[in-house]
Design an enzyme around this catalytic site. Structure first.
Site: not given
Ligand code: SF4
Length: 490
Positions: A22, A123-124, A263
Site C-alpha cells: 500500500c 499503509n502497514g 526494494y
C-alpha cells in the site's frame, strides 16, 4: 539438489519478490484535489497494484470512488475525476496482506460519526487488529470489511472524546504494529506514523496546500515541494489555518523498515534524508567489498537490481552490462500462451542479451532472494545464453523471517534462507557461487559502522528475527476461528 522450478513455465522475474502493502496520499485546500491525488497514487503504484480508491470532501459531502485494478485504468478519465469534486482528497493504492481482494476492502474506508464523517487509509499492518476486531464484534460492532485498517475507524467511532483529533489519537494509541495513516474529515487532513516510524510518510506543499504521501516521488510528479518527513509517533493535523503536531506516544527512537531502501521505495524517492538510488548503489559497492569474485561482466536483474549492480561494478572495476533485457510491454492483456508455446519456455518479460553473456564469467546482482524459484530460472537463462560461469550476488542479507508489518512475505517455511544454508541455496539455484550482503554491511551502506544491536537503527527482522513490537495476534492466546463471512457473489 538443483531447484526443480518448472523451466518451461512462462518466466517472470517479478514473481518471487516481497510485496509492499500500500501507498497513501492526501491533499487539503486545492481545487484539483482529486486529479492531483490520482497522479500521486500513480507515482505510488509500485506500492500496490490490486486496487485504488479516492475520497474527496466538497464542503457538503464526501465522494468516493474505489476500484479493483490500477490507478490508470480507473482514475485517468475526466469524467471520473469530475465526479470527485472538492478541495480536499485522500487516496490509496493497495496490495492486500490482510483481507481479501474484494471491493469492500478497498480503501479509503469511510464512517459516518456523530459530528461528521471520516475517511481513513493505511499503509502497514496492525499486529493486534484481529484481537481488537474480535473484542469489537463481541461488543456489538458491525464490520463492513475484513481489512485490519477498519479497526481504527471502529475505535474512533467508539471514542467518547469530544474532538475528532482526540478520538483519532485515542484509537491509534490502542494499535500495535506498523502504520502510516492518512485521514480526511470535513475540516482536516490528518496523518500519523507508528511510534517507530516503520512505514514512511512525508509532508509536502503545493502552492500552500499541504500534502501527505508515502514517498517523495508522489510530490515530484505534481511539482509539490518536500517540507519534511512526518516523524515517528507523530500525529500531524492540517487545517486551512495551519499545521499542528501531537506526539501521543512520547519520544521513541525511530526504527524505519530497512527494506524500503532495498526494494520497496522508488529509486528516485528520498527516504529518511537519503536518496534510495544512492543507498542501493552503495549497497552494491559494499557487496563487492564483501563478496568479490573473478569475473568478466556485472549483470543486474532488472529493474530493482540495477543500482546495486552499478555500485558493484564501480567498486570491483568489472564492466557493467545489461545482460538481461526486460520487455516493458507485456501488461496483463497479453494472451495466455498455450501449453505448447509455454513449453518453449517463452520468456515473456525477460530475456538474455547473449552478446553480453556468451563465454563470460557473469556476476548477477539482485536486490533480495525470497523463495528462490525465480533465481533458478534466471541462472538457467544466463547459462543457456552461453555464460562460462554464473555467480549470484544479493544486495541484502538472507531473508529468514516473515514480516507482519505490511509486507506480503511467504510463510517462513517457504523462505529459501529459512530452510537452507548457503551451500544448499547455491546448489538449489544452480549458481557457481552465491553470496549475500551481511547485516553489518547493509548498515555500513547506510553510513553506520555496523548494526547497533543494543539500539538497532532500523527495523530489520526479516533478516534478524528481531521483531520491534509485540505480535499480539500471533501470540497464540487468541484462537481466531473466523465466523462465516459474507462473500459477494454478484
Ligand atoms: S520484516 Fe521488517 S525490515 Fe523486513 S520488510 Fe518487514 S518491516 Fe521491513
Amino acid at each position: 539438489m538443483k531447484g526443480e522450478a518448472d523451466l518451461h513455465e512462462a518466466f517472470d522475474i517479478d514473481a518471487d519478490t516481497l510485496r509492499e502493502e500500500c501507498g497513501v496520499f492526501g491533499i487539503l485546500g486545492h481545487e484539483d484535489a482529486s486529479a492531483l491525488t490520482a497522479l500521486g497514487l500513480h507515482a505510488l503504484q509500485h506500492r500496490g497494484q490490486e486496487a485504488a480508491g479516492i475520497v474527496t470532501f466538497d464542503n457538503e459531502q464526501f465522494r468516493a470512488e474505489r476500484h479493483l485494478g490500477l490507478v490508470g485504468d480507473h482514475f485517468s478519465d475526466a469524467e471520473t475525476i469530475g465526479r470527485l469534486t472538492g478541495m480536499a482528497a485522500i487516496g490509496h493504492v493497495r496490495y492486500s496482506t490482510t483481507g481479501e481482494t474484494i471491493l469492500r476492502n478497498v480503501q479509503p474506508l469511510f464512517a459516518e460519526l456523530d459530528g461528521g464523517g471520516i475517511a481513513v487509509c493505511h499503509n502497514g499492518n496492525f499486529t493486534n487488529a484481529l484481537t481488537l476486531r474480535r473484542q469489537l464484534i463481541r461488543d456489538g460492532a458491525i464490520c463492513q470489511s475484513t481489512s485490519d485498517s477498519e479497526v481504527v475507524l471502529q475505535l474512533v467511532a467508539r471514542s467518547r472524546k469530544g474532538k475528532i483529533v482526540d478520538r483519532f489519537i485515542e484509537a491509534i494509541t490502542q494499535m500495535e504494529g506498523a502504520y502510516s495513516l492518512v485521514a480526511l474529515t470535513s475540516k482536516k487532513l490528518i496523518g500519523a506514523r507508528d511510534p517507530l516510524g516503520i512505514r514512511p510518510l512525508v509532508l509536502g506543499d503545493l502552492n500552500g496546500a499541504p500534502i501527505l504521501a508515502s514517498e517523495t516521488c508522489a510530490l515530484d510528479i505534481i511539482g509539490a515541494k518536500f517540507i519534511r518527513e512526518v516523524e515517528n509517533g507523530e500525529v500531524i493535523v492540517c487545517t486551512p489555518t495551519g499545521i499542528e503536531s501531537y506526539f501521543p506516544f512520547g519520544k521513541q527512537t525511530a526504527r524505519p523498515c530497512i527494506f524500503e531502501y532495498i526494494y520497496f521505495s522508488r529509486p528516485d524517492s528520498i527516504v529518511g534524508g537519503r536518496s534510495v538510488y544512492d543507498v542501493r548503489r552503495e549497497m552494491g559497492r559494499q557487496l563487492a567489498r564483501e563478496t568479490q569474485v573473478e569475473a568478466d561482466v556485472i549483470v543486474p536483474v532488472p529493474d530493482s537490481g540495477v543500482p546495486a549492480a552499478i555500485g558493484y561494478s564501480q567498486e570491483s572495476g568489472v564492466p557493467f552490462e545489461l545482460g538481461i533485457i526486460r520487455n516493458h510491454y507485456v501488461g496483463r492483456t497479453f494472451i495466455e500462451p498455450t501449453q505448447q508455446i509455454r513449453a518453449l519456455g517463452v520468456k515473456m518479460k525477460h530475456s538474455a542479451n547473449r552478446s553480453q553473456i556468451e563465454g563470460k564469467r557473469v556476476v548477477l546482482v539482485d536486490d533480495s532472494l525470497v523463495r528462490g524459484t525465480t533465481s533458478v530460472k534466471i541462472v538457467q537463462m544466463i547459462r543457456d545464453a552461453g555464460a562460462r560461469e554464473v555467480h549470484f550476488r544479493l544486495a541484502s542479507p538472507p531473508i529468514r523471517y516473515s514480516d507482519y508489518y505490511g509486507i506480503d512475505t511467504p510463510v517462513r517455511e517457504k523462505l529459501l534462507a529459512a530452510k537452507y544454508g548457503l551451500e544448499e541455496m547455491r546448489a538449489y539455484i544452480g549458481a557457481d557461487s552465491l553470496a549475500f550482503l551481511s547485516v553489518d554491511g547493509i548498515y555500513k551502506a547506510m553510513g553506520y559502522d555496523g548494526r547497533d544491536n543494543a539500539n538497532p537503527q532500523f527495523t530489520d527482522h526479516c533478516f534478524t528475527g528481531d521483531y520491534p513490537t509485540p505480535l499480539t495476534d500471533l501470540s497464540g492466546e487468541q484462537d481466531f476461528i473466523r465466523p462465516p463471512r459474507l462473500v459477494e457473489v454478484g
